[in-house]
Design an enzyme around this catalytic site. Structure first.
Site, PDB file in Angstrom:
ATOM      1  N   GLY A  45       0.755  -1.082  -0.106  1.00 25.90           N
ATOM      2  CA  GLY A  45       0.134   0.205  -0.080  1.00 25.90           C
ATOM      3  C   GLY A  45       0.927   1.249  -0.035  1.00 25.90           C
ATOM      4  CB  SER A  46       0.211   4.709   1.122  1.00 28.03           C
ATOM      5  OG  SER A  46      -0.048   4.779   2.354  1.00 28.03           O
TER       6      SER A  46
ATOM      7  CB  VAL B 249      -0.399   2.852   5.439  1.00 23.55           C
ATOM      8  CG1 VAL B 249      -0.413   1.802   6.119  1.00 23.55           C
ATOM      9  CG2 VAL B 249      -1.304   3.944   5.178  1.00 23.55           C
ATOM     10  N   GLY B 250       3.041   2.351   5.109  1.00 22.55           N
ATOM     11  CA  GLY B 250       4.124   1.446   5.223  1.00 22.55           C
ATOM     12  C   GLY B 250       5.065   1.960   6.239  1.00 22.55           C
TER      13      GLY B 250
ATOM     14  CD  GLU C  23       7.383  -5.512  -1.741  1.00 24.07           C
ATOM     15  OE1 GLU C  23       7.890  -4.657  -2.435  1.00 24.07           O
ATOM     16  OE2 GLU C  23       7.989  -6.598  -1.265  1.00 24.07           O
TER      17      GLU C  23
ATOM     18  CB  CYS D  25       3.106  -0.010  -6.634  1.00 22.58           C
ATOM     19  SG  CYS D  25       3.467  -1.907  -7.065  1.00 22.58           S
TER      20      CYS D  25
HETATM   21  C1  UN1 Z   1       1.113  -3.838  -7.634  1.00 23.10           C
HETATM   22  O1  UN1 Z   1       0.987  -2.788  -8.266  1.00 23.10           O
HETATM   23  O2  UN1 Z   1       1.213  -3.526  -6.165  1.00 23.10           O
HETATM   24  O3  UN1 Z   1       4.382  -5.782 -12.164  1.00 23.10           O
HETATM   25  C2  UN1 Z   1       1.922  -5.041  -8.144  1.00 23.10           C
HETATM   26  C3  UN1 Z   1       3.228  -5.652 -12.086  1.00 23.10           C
HETATM   27  C4  UN1 Z   1       2.181  -6.521 -11.558  1.00 23.10           C
HETATM   28  C5  UN1 Z   1       2.127  -6.419 -10.036  1.00 23.10           C
HETATM   29  C6  UN1 Z   1       2.003  -4.887  -9.590  1.00 23.10           C
HETATM   30  N1  UN1 Z   1       2.799  -8.058 -11.858  1.00 23.10           N
HETATM   31  O4  UN1 Z   1       2.805  -4.667 -12.594  1.00 23.10           O
END
Ligand code: UN1
Length: 536
Positions: free
Chosen positions: A244-245, A248-249, A266, A300
């Site tokens: 998440g953000s 928060v992490g 992550e 992300c």
């Molecule tokens: C995410 O956005 O938290 O590599 C994971 C990627 C995907 C996973 C993204 N397999 O874009």
């Protein structure tokens, strides 16, 4: 049958009436309150209703996970692996249904939704036989009649909080290896994707995960999520895993730190995509459009900054703008689109606010026009823009790396363009944000490729491919504001869900003390080579 705008919401499918899952029982929240999960593409479609959990519910789930731990950790790893195989089979069997609910609940295109279920299937396939390979080592002792061993032991009760953008794949990256290693789990799925979380719970149960081993509590981040973090201070959790953000992490990291837990974090990204002067520009444009705007920028791993070598900057810009103007947006259940809605209202709000940042920075708005409405929509928009949360793709030009627009993650369909003079400057700019998750370069020059791989401060890098799209068996994760260097996926994640246990077995029948009773080789008088080699 193709749906149209005028179809009744019921044509999208039934409303899922879900529950918390604690100690193998489906239960309501202790306060009997519920929340709704709606379709962000079409707000008349009520996807599901779920318990709005409280701290009491979260604590009950932790107690169940704590009680289930001993039996689960002693279940032979190959048997645990057999359950993971069942999870993979059930995900495969229900792939279409799960993909459909992902599209309904968070607005992913059907193709992407199928891909993200496949990512969970790949994860199960990878880990099912890891249960037969959860190796320790035999290590030679420095003493006679003594043996040394290492074992991987599970860490304990694991708190899991996941985001809504990959509601099945990312939870599977955490839950599957954590289970395989013998940990028990309390999981709070995103309230943006509670139906997917609930259905994954059903699959875990059908696959044979015993009661109490995985517990699922639904609710908001502010209440149920925060309560789960509090359980670290209360001593219930030995491991935490969060996607998440960054904000928060950071908080979870602080709470875990004072309790001496190592969390897996992550977090966000502002991922650079470099285009050098020798690149195949059509390929680079294609990759840049997908990296920036696929999933409406809500990965992300989405690209945040595009860094252009000055010699191709103008040509790239023209081709990129032309391609972005052709992006099809709209309700992914009504027709083929590159991207659908923002997955929840708060993401649309941050997207709308980001315009102020770009303007205050003095960047040039090259393309994009706020929220998509009936009067303000791109050509070929699919569906009714006002029954969903749709955003224009946005390009900011003349951006400098120290601007806020280049530094902060927006988590929406927004990209910046920056110009550089050479590879050295490209690397400096690419490394010029607090983040370090994903990265990409388009070039055919091996020297540039080498420099990029060697100098980029990111956990993941692509050469001539998108910033997104990590495969399920490569280490996934980032550095700096993107995470704490823990990794998910592949064999590497096993280190996050086990602790090493060193064991000495002394068969000598006497007390042998390491270093003190060890029979090191005695020092000898050294041969004087000069006497051997002296000429007569
Ligand atoms: C995410 O956005 O938290 O590599 C994971 C990627 C995907 C996973 C993204 N397999 O874009």
């Amino acid at each position: 049958m193709k749906l149209t705008d005028n179809d009744q919401a019921k044509d999208y499918g039934k409303t899922v009436y879900g529950y918390n899952y604690i100690d193998g029982q489906e239960v309501e929240a202790s306060n009997n309150k519920r929340f709704n999960s709606t379709n962000p593409s079409y707000n008349k479609d009520l996807v599901g209703s779920f318990p709005l959990s409280t701290e009491e519910d979260v604590e009950n789930a932790c107690i169940a996970a704590k009680n289930a731990f001993k039996e689960w950790k002693n279940t032979p790893a190959p048997i645990r692996g057999g359950i993971i195989a069942n999870i993979g089979d059930l995900l495969t069997k229900n792939k279409d249904v799960l993909a459909k609910i992902i599209t309904r609940e968070i607005g992913k295109t059907p193709k992407e939704a199928m891909g993200s279920v496949q990512e969970a299937i790949d994860t199960a396939h990878f880990f099912q036989s890891e249960g037969r390979r959860l190796y320790g080592q035999t290590v030679p002792s420095e003493m006679r009649n003594k043996e040394l061993y290492t074992y991987r032991r599970p860490i304990g009760v694991t708190g899991v909080i996941t985001a809504g953008n990959f509601p099945l794949a990312v939870p599977s990256w955490k839950i599957i290896p954590a289970l395989l290693c013998g940990n028990t789990i309390v999981w709070k799925p995103s309230d943006d994707a509670a139906a997917v979380g609930y259905l994954f719970g059903k699959i875990l149960e059908d696959a044979g995960v015993p009661k109490g081993v995985v517990n699922i509590i639904h609710g908001t981040g502010a209440e149920a999520g925060d309560a789960l973090v509090k359980m670290v201070d209360k001593g219930y959790l030995q491991k935490f895993s969060f996607t998440g953000s960054t904000a928060v992490g950071r908080h979870i990291g602080e709470v875990c730190g004072r309790n001496l837990l190592v969390p897996s974090l992550e977090l966000g990204g502002k991922n650079p995509l470099i285009v050098m002067e020798d690149a195949d520009l059509d390929l680079a444009v294609h990759g840049a459009v997908w990296s920036s705007f696929g999933t409406a920028g809500q990965r992300c791993t989405s690209a945040g900054n595009i860094i252009l070598h000055k010699d191709i900057a103008q040509t790239f810009k023209a081709k990129f703008l032309e391609a972005v103007k052709k992006i099809k947006i709209g309700n992914p259940l009504l027709g083929e689109v590159l991207y659908g809605p923002m997955l929840a209202e708060r993401f649309l709000n941050t997207f709308m606010k980001h315009y102020e940042i770009g303007k205050a920075d003095g960047a040039t708005l090259l393309y994009g026009n706020g929220q998509i409405t009936k009067e303000n929509k791109p050509e070929g928009f699919v569906g009714d823009p006002e029954s969903g949360l749709y955003a224009w793709p946005v390009i900011w030009d003349n951006v400098k790396i120290d601007m806020r627009i280049a530094q902060e993650e927006i988590f929406g369909p927004v990209i910046t363009l920056l110009e550089v003079n050479n590879i050295e400057e490209a690397m400096e700019v690419a490394n010029g944000t607090p983040y370090g998750l994903s990265s990409a370069i388009y070039t055919n020059n091996p020297d540039y490729m080498y420099k990029f791989k060697n100098e980029i401060g990111a956990g993941m890098s692509s050469i001539n491919n998108s910033t997104t799209g990590a495969e399920a068996h490569l280490p996934f994760g980032g550095n700096g504001a993107s995470g704490n260097n823990t990794r998910e996926s592949g064999i590497w994640v096993i280190d996050s869900y086990t602790r090493w246990h060193a064991v000495n077995v002394d068969l000598s029948g006497k007390l042998q003390l390491a270093q003190m009773d060890t029979q090191y080789v005695e020092e000898k008088t050294l041969t004087d080579f000069s006497t051997l080699l002296a000429s007569k």
